[in-house]
Design an enzyme around this catalytic site. Structure first.
Site, PDB file in Angstrom:
ATOM      1  N   CYS A  17      85.787  24.717  22.410  1.00 50.26           N
ATOM      2  CA  CYS A  17      86.017  23.285  22.614  1.00 50.26           C
ATOM      3  C   CYS A  17      86.710  22.688  21.384  1.00 50.26           C
ATOM      4  O   CYS A  17      87.799  23.105  21.042  1.00 50.26           O
ATOM      5  CB  CYS A  17      84.718  22.564  22.968  1.00 50.26           C
TER       6      CYS A  17
ATOM      7  N   HIS B 101      83.833  25.533  27.898  1.00 46.72           N
ATOM      8  CA  HIS B 101      82.565  25.955  27.307  1.00 46.72           C
ATOM      9  C   HIS B 101      82.052  27.227  27.990  1.00 46.72           C
ATOM     10  O   HIS B 101      81.487  27.155  29.085  1.00 46.72           O
ATOM     11  CB  HIS B 101      81.514  24.855  27.468  1.00 46.72           C
TER      12      HIS B 101
ATOM     13  N   GLU C  50      79.443  28.807  27.209  1.00 44.37           N
ATOM     14  CA  GLU C  50      77.976  28.697  27.263  1.00 44.37           C
ATOM     15  C   GLU C  50      77.497  27.829  28.419  1.00 44.37           C
ATOM     16  O   GLU C  50      76.302  27.820  28.735  1.00 44.37           O
ATOM     17  CB  GLU C  50      77.430  28.175  25.932  1.00 44.37           C
TER      18      GLU C  50
END
Length: 214
Positions: free
Chosen positions: A85, A195, A197
């Site tokens: 990001c 992202h 994650e």
């Protein structure tokens, strides 16, 4: 044992990043540490640089922990770094937010600027246009990833007024009639605007692909 350092410079979903790398590296016995210590960040097999918020604030935090030098020294030595990001955005030459022009790490040419789309932020799942034979996106050619951002690199230029130059390893994403760089795979330096994650199984596989290079 393979080690991954998540750089703690006061920005990013740090615990989420740590847990995501732990899950992706579980089968390989990867040890993950959250750290602001330069020696630890330098010695780890892989360094993950997260980032959430404004470009200038992230650069200030990065400089406070000597992050620019850590990244530069690792790359000179061919040691892997992954930016996520705003942790990707700060790797570019500069960022412009709210009229403020800030200098980035300068690992790649390009300016981080406001997306030219009817609705921002760009929030939610989207596809990517990855290059052929990408190690980052191996096994992920038709997957979608989770984005949350209002700024991005919309053009890749050697200089502000230079000729557009797009090297191999650059991934693009289209949104609202605009287009931006959504990932870069450049030797030991990888980065994603989205992202991993927060991207479920696709994000885990991408992190597994990165860990496999350590």
């Amino acid at each position: 044992m393979t080690t991954v350092a998540v750089l703690d410079y006061g920005s990013g979903n740090l615990r989420s990043a740590v847990r995501a790398v732990e899950r992706a590296g579980e089968s390989r016995g990867v040890e993950v540490v959250l750290t602001a210590d330069a020696a630890t960040a330098m010695s780890a097999d892989g360094l993950l640089v997260p980032g959430v918020g404004a470009f200038e604030a992230c650069m200030q935090g990065l400089r406070a922990v000597d992050g620019e030098r850590i990244i530069e020294r690792r790359l000179i030595a061919g040691r892997p770094v992954l930016g996520i990001c705003v942790g990707m955005q700060i790797l570019f030459a500069e960022g412009i937010e709210h009229g403020v022009r800030s200098t980035g790490c300068g690992e790649w040419p390009g300016t981080v600027e406001h997306l030219q789309a009817p609705i921002v932020p760009h929030m939610g799942w989207n596809t990517v246009q990855s290059p052929a034979q990408s190690r980052m996106f191996e096994g992920l050619e038709d997957e979608r990833f989770y984005f949350v951002h209002s700024y991005g690199v919309r053009d890749w230029k050697l200089e502000p007024e230079g000729t557009a130059f797009v090297p191999p390893g650059v991934t693009w994403t289209s949104y609202g009639g605009d287009r931006f760089v959504s990932a870069v795979e450049h030797g030991p330096l990888w980065a994603t605007q989205f992202h991993p994650e927060k991207s479920g199984d696709a994000g885990r596989r991408l992190l597994e692909n990165w860990i496999a290079t350590l």
